[in-house]
Each structure stands twice: as C-alpha cells, then as structure tokens.
Design a protein around this motif. Structure first.
Motif, PDB file in Angstrom:
ATOM      1  N   THR A 284      -6.107  -4.509  -4.051  1.00  0.00           N
ATOM      2  CA  THR A 284      -5.210  -5.273  -3.173  1.00  0.00           C
ATOM      3  C   THR A 284      -3.746  -4.941  -3.458  1.00  0.00           C
ATOM      4  OG1 THR A 284      -6.869  -7.040  -3.126  1.00  0.00           O
ATOM      5  CG2 THR A 284      -4.705  -7.540  -2.221  1.00  0.00           C
ATOM      6  N   PRO A 285      -3.314  -4.873  -4.728  1.00  0.00           N
ATOM      7  CA  PRO A 285      -1.940  -4.444  -4.973  1.00  0.00           C
ATOM      8  C   PRO A 285      -1.620  -3.068  -4.404  1.00  0.00           C
ATOM      9  CG  PRO A 285      -2.835  -5.430  -6.957  1.00  0.00           C
ATOM     10  CD  PRO A 285      -3.974  -5.316  -5.986  1.00  0.00           C
ATOM     11  N   LEU A 286      -2.547  -2.114  -4.558  1.00  0.00           N
ATOM     12  CA  LEU A 286      -2.310  -0.775  -4.016  1.00  0.00           C
ATOM     13  C   LEU A 286      -2.211  -0.807  -2.497  1.00  0.00           C
ATOM     14  CD1 LEU A 286      -4.694   1.420  -6.217  1.00  0.00           C
ATOM     15  CD2 LEU A 286      -2.197   1.341  -6.306  1.00  0.00           C
ATOM     16  N   SER A 287      -3.081  -1.573  -1.852  1.00  0.00           N
ATOM     17  CA  SER A 287      -3.029  -1.695  -0.396  1.00  0.00           C
ATOM     18  C   SER A 287      -1.703  -2.314   0.039  1.00  0.00           C
ATOM     19  CB  SER A 287      -4.197  -2.557   0.101  1.00  0.00           C
ATOM     20  OG  SER A 287      -5.446  -1.978  -0.237  1.00  0.00           O
ATOM     21  N   ALA A 288      -1.227  -3.316  -0.722  1.00  0.00           N
ATOM     22  CA  ALA A 288       0.040  -3.975  -0.379  1.00  0.00           C
ATOM     23  C   ALA A 288       1.222  -3.022  -0.542  1.00  0.00           C
ATOM     24  CB  ALA A 288       0.235  -5.211  -1.260  1.00  0.00           C
ATOM     25  N   VAL A 289       1.232  -2.235  -1.619  1.00  0.00           N
ATOM     26  CA  VAL A 289       2.321  -1.276  -1.837  1.00  0.00           C
ATOM     27  C   VAL A 289       2.336  -0.227  -0.732  1.00  0.00           C
ATOM     28  CG1 VAL A 289       3.164   0.566  -3.361  1.00  0.00           C
ATOM     29  CG2 VAL A 289       2.449  -1.629  -4.331  1.00  0.00           C
ATOM     30  N   LEU A 290       1.170   0.305  -0.398  1.00  0.00           N
ATOM     31  CA  LEU A 290       1.082   1.316   0.654  1.00  0.00           C
ATOM     32  C   LEU A 290       1.604   0.783   1.982  1.00  0.00           C
ATOM     33  CD1 LEU A 290      -2.357   3.132   0.127  1.00  0.00           C
ATOM     34  CD2 LEU A 290      -0.107   4.208   0.235  1.00  0.00           C
ATOM     35  N   GLN A 291       1.142  -0.409   2.349  1.00  0.00           N
ATOM     36  CA  GLN A 291       1.562  -0.981   3.629  1.00  0.00           C
ATOM     37  C   GLN A 291       3.056  -1.294   3.634  1.00  0.00           C
ATOM     38  OE1 GLN A 291      -0.882  -4.105   5.266  1.00  0.00           O
ATOM     39  NE2 GLN A 291      -2.770  -3.188   4.506  1.00  0.00           N
ATOM     40  N   MET A 293       5.529   0.106   1.860  1.00  0.00           N
ATOM     41  CA  MET A 293       6.354   1.319   1.908  1.00  0.00           C
ATOM     42  C   MET A 293       6.338   1.940   3.301  1.00  0.00           C
ATOM     43  SD  MET A 293       5.858   3.126  -1.799  1.00  0.00           S
ATOM     44  CE  MET A 293       7.168   4.291  -1.464  1.00  0.00           C
ATOM     45  N   LYS A 294       5.179   1.864   3.960  1.00  0.00           N
ATOM     46  CA  LYS A 294       5.086   2.423   5.306  1.00  0.00           C
ATOM     47  C   LYS A 294       5.840   1.564   6.319  1.00  0.00           C
ATOM     48  CE  LYS A 294       1.705   3.957   8.759  1.00  0.00           C
ATOM     49  NZ  LYS A 294       0.254   4.102   9.086  1.00  0.00           N
ATOM     50  N   VAL A 343       0.536   5.850  -6.446  1.00  0.00           N
ATOM     51  CA  VAL A 343       0.531   5.668  -4.996  1.00  0.00           C
ATOM     52  C   VAL A 343       1.945   5.759  -4.429  1.00  0.00           C
ATOM     53  CG1 VAL A 343       0.780   3.150  -4.651  1.00  0.00           C
ATOM     54  CG2 VAL A 343      -0.797   4.450  -3.219  1.00  0.00           C
ATOM     55  N   ILE A 344       2.935   5.370  -5.205  1.00  0.00           N
ATOM     56  CA  ILE A 344       4.327   5.507  -4.764  1.00  0.00           C
ATOM     57  C   ILE A 344       4.738   6.976  -4.725  1.00  0.00           C
ATOM     58  CG2 ILE A 344       6.729   5.097  -5.438  1.00  0.00           C
ATOM     59  CD1 ILE A 344       5.804   2.355  -6.502  1.00  0.00           C
TER      60      ILE A 344
END
Length: 463
Positions: A284-291, A293-294, A343-344
């Motif tokens: 969930t943290p990775l999904s939140a960071v990806l979304q 930043m996009k 991911v960043i």
C-alpha cells in the motif's frame, strides 16, 4: 483402529478432514474455479522467476547430488527427483522472489506456497485437472482460515506463519492422495507436531531461510500425508488437545472460524496478488507513492523527505535499523525504506530491483535517510479489514503532498486484470520458455478442468 477412529472424532482436525474428504469439483462455483487458474498461473510465473535465484540454485544442487528415485518434475529443470524433494524445490521457486500471492488477516501467509504439495504428487499419480483444482481450493481454504483463528496472530506472538502451513499442507496433499478421514487426521498430526517455525526468519537481518521455511512446511505436509497413507499415526489433538497448538501458545483462538460456513463460499476468492516482489505491508505505501508522484508530477530529484504512515507491525518488521542498510535481497525486499527509494528512483519495483548492484545503487542509498516510517493509530483501528497506508512527500521548494490508500494494487477488492497478470507472468517466463511454450502453458492452465492428466502440464513446466 476402531477405538483410534473414535478418539479422533473428538478433535477439530477430524472435522477438517471430513470436509477435505467430501469436497468435490462439482461443489465449486465458476468464480472459485477461475481464481484457482489465476493463482496457479501467477504461481507458475513466480516459479520460473524464482528458479534463477541463488537460493534455488543451492537447493537444487543439494537435491541433485542427493539423487534418488526420479519421480517428479522440477520447474525449469530437466531432471526429475523424488516427490518430496521436488515438492520443496517447486515451492521454493514459487516463494523465492516474494512475488507470489498474499493473504493477511490476523496472520499473513502466501497460500500458493502450498500448491506443490498437490501439484507434485498429482503429476506422479496422473490426477486430472479437476482433482488438482479441488485440492488447490482446499490448500487455500485451510491456510487462510488458519490465518484468521489466532487472536492475535501467531506472528504477533513471535512465531512465523509457516507454522500454519504445517497444518494446512497435509490436508491438501492428502486430498490428492485420496486419504480417508482417519488418514487425513493422522497426516495433520504427523506434520503439524514438528513444524513450528520461529519468527526470527523475518526479524532483523534476513537470510535465505525467510523464503524457505514455508516450502519446508509444505514438504513436511506432503510427507505427513504419504506416511499416513502407509499407516503412520499422528496426534489428532494437535490443535485443540492437551499440549496442542492452543494449549501451548496460549492467547485466544476462535476455533469456530476453522469450520463455520465451510463450502458456502471459498477463501481463495479473498486472496490477493502481489504487484511488487516485496513483503506484503510494503504494497500500500508503494502504491501510494507511485500514484502521488504520477498525479502531482513530482520529480525524484526534488524530494526533500518522504514520510510513510503505516501500522505498528509494518514499522517494526520493515523499518528497523537493518532495513536502512540492506545487504541482501531478502533484507531489501523486506525494507520499506529501500522499496520506497527504489520506486522513486526507477518508477517501479521488480525482481531486478534486488540485484546486488541495485541494492547498492548510489541514488537509492542517498534517498534512504530521507524516508521516515511512522505509526498511524487510525490505520491500526481498520487493520486487517483494510490495509491502509499514507505517503507524504515534501519537496525542496516547500510543497507537501499526501496520499492515503485503503489497500494496494492487486488486492482482491481491486483485482489485477488479465492484461496486468499476463504482463507479470511474461516478465518471468518468456525469456526462459519462448513464446510458443509460454502460450501452451497459459492455454493449458486456462482449460485446466479439461486436462485428463496433470503430468501434461508438468511436461510444459520442466526445463
């Protein structure tokens, strides 16, 4: 033996054995059957990817040198091995990248670790696709129910969830072996009485054992079923009797969860897939960071600080001091700071994110101190019904952006579509099999209920 059978019936393992014995393919609905195919295909993909890891190479060499009866196929290997050894290797391949499925309620687990407990003997016994599907449903059913009945979960008591696999795997394997109710009960007792696993394998510095304990429990489950088939006996009271699981570990256990509503619906339909080859609470943290930043078009070089809000167990497991200086793949894929940094930097987290070269990438290393992990008490209240997390990104120009998600990409409530699933599959399979064999594998899995001999599927999967 009659007296022994009567004694068995007092305990919950016998009732679990009864359901296991009685379930048939005709009892399954189309959604359940389709999900079996999806999780099997995903697991095969993970196995091809995992077959290339160092830990699998060592284990394969160990068993190849050991030799023995060449009964069962090993995925992406030309050599057959004894059924127990092949089952462990196939399970380790599925598990090795930490990319296979995830179920997390009171306890976490990866139910697809258990698939080789049924797939490997199914090949040897020439079982049908329908029989394989039914046994996989049972593997998921028992593993997932076991994840729910300890309150708090075994992981919170510093035991690893592979402990639960030792109870579920013998039932699934015993279904393929066509064991009687009494034999199934013995199989659980044989396996579960010696497969308790310490939480140390996912605490602090992580080693190859992090991905190996569940495959070892899977192998033990199959061994228990094979021994029970020959007349070996195990304690029926391994869960709810004197000095069984409930008695020894203490705390609260809701035994009704193991039996309530059996057959009305199936737990596999509540299992999730991993979009990232990392520990589940990173998703969930990775999904939140990806979304974030996009959506906000944040440039990686503009980031001043990243604050990840999560639950206490995630902060404890994934952000202790060792996770800010990962030295191995096993530690890196269980490091929330590392995964967020990756991911960043790269815009994705894939199996290639955990090579030794990538783990020491200067860009990722420079970001690690900027990533803070904090506990959000509100998220504690909603877990495990939700898998909430938040990402807050502060930029060098003084702006702050925050994103909250209830669950990650791949959660069963927002399942991976077929295109995404096949893209994940192809990323691990195509380079090994080529397009033609890849297409054959996908087609056979999609028509699994029509397969008359599961050995046909294993012929496509071996090297």
């Amino acid at each position: 033996m009659k007296g022994m059978a009567s004694m068995q019936k007092e305990f919950i393992t016998y009732k679990m054995a009864q359901f296991t014995r009685r379930l048939t393919f005709e009892d399954l609905d189309q959604t359940t059957i389709q999900n079996v195919k999806r999780f099997l295909l995903d697991s095969i993909g993970c196995a091809f990817g995992g077959s290339l890891t160092d830990d699998v190479a060592i284990m394969r060499s160990f068993y190849n040198d050991m030799g023995g009866k060449e009964d069962a196929s090993v995925i992406n290997s030309a050599r057959k091995l004894p059924v127990l050894n092949a089952a462990l290797l196939n399970s380790l391949m599925i598990r090795a990248l930490d990319y296979n499925d995830i179920y997390w309620e009171e306890d976490p687990s990866h139910p697809s670790d258990l698939i080789p407990a049924v797939l490997t003997p199914a090949e040897v016994l020439h079982k049908t696709g329908k029989e394989l599907i039914t046994a996989i449903v049972l593997a998921y059913e028992w593993e997932q129910r076991l994840c729910e009945f300890a309150k708090p979960g075994l992981r919170e008591r510093k035991w690893h969830h592979a402990t639960l696999t030792g109870f579920a795997a013998p039932l699934a394997a015993g279904k393929i072996l066509d064991l009687s109710e009494e034999q199934l009960t013995h199989a659980v007792g044989i396996s579960a009485s010696h497969t308790f696993t310490l939480g140390v394998v996912t605490a602090g510095h992580l080693t190859m054992m992090k991905n190996t304990v569940d495959p070892m429990a899977t192998q033990a489950g199959l061994q228990g079923a094979l021994l029970a088939q020959r007349g070996y006996e195990g304690p029926a009271h391994v869960i709810d009797g004197k000095e069984g699981l409930v008695d020894t570990l203490g705390g609260r256990f809701d035994l009704d969860i193991l039996l309530d509503g059996l057959g009305e619906s199936f737990r596999i339909n509540r299992c999730s897939m991993k979009a990232f080859p990392t520990e589940a609470l990173t998703h969930t943290p990775l999904s939140a960071v990806l979304q974030l930043m996009k959506e906000k078009q944040i440039d990686k070089d503009s980031i001043e600080e990243v604050i990840i809000e999560t639950i206490a167990r995630a902060a404890d497991i994934l952000a202790d001091p060792t996770k800010y200086d990962p030295q191995t793949r096993e530690t890196a894929d269980h490091s929330l700071p590392y995964c967020v940094a990756a991911v960043i930097v790269d815009g994705a987290v894939t199996p290639e994110s955990f090579t030794q070269e990538k783990i020491f990438d200067p860009q990722i290393r420079a970001l690690l101190p900027k990533i803070k992990v904090v506990v959000n008490e509100e998220f504690e209240k909603t877990f495990p019904a939700l898998k909430q997390a938040a990402a807050k990104i502060k930029t060098k120009n003084g702006k702050t952006f925050r994103k909250v998600l209830d669950y990650p990409i791949g959660d069963y409530r927002t399942p991976m579509d077929e295109e995404t699933l096949l893209k994940k599959f192809d990323s691990m399979v195509l380079a090994v099999t080529g397009q033609r064999r890849r297409d054959q594998i996908v087609a056979m899995v999609n028509q699994l209920e029509m397969v008359e001999d599961t050995a046909e599927l294993m012929r496509l999967l071996k090297g």
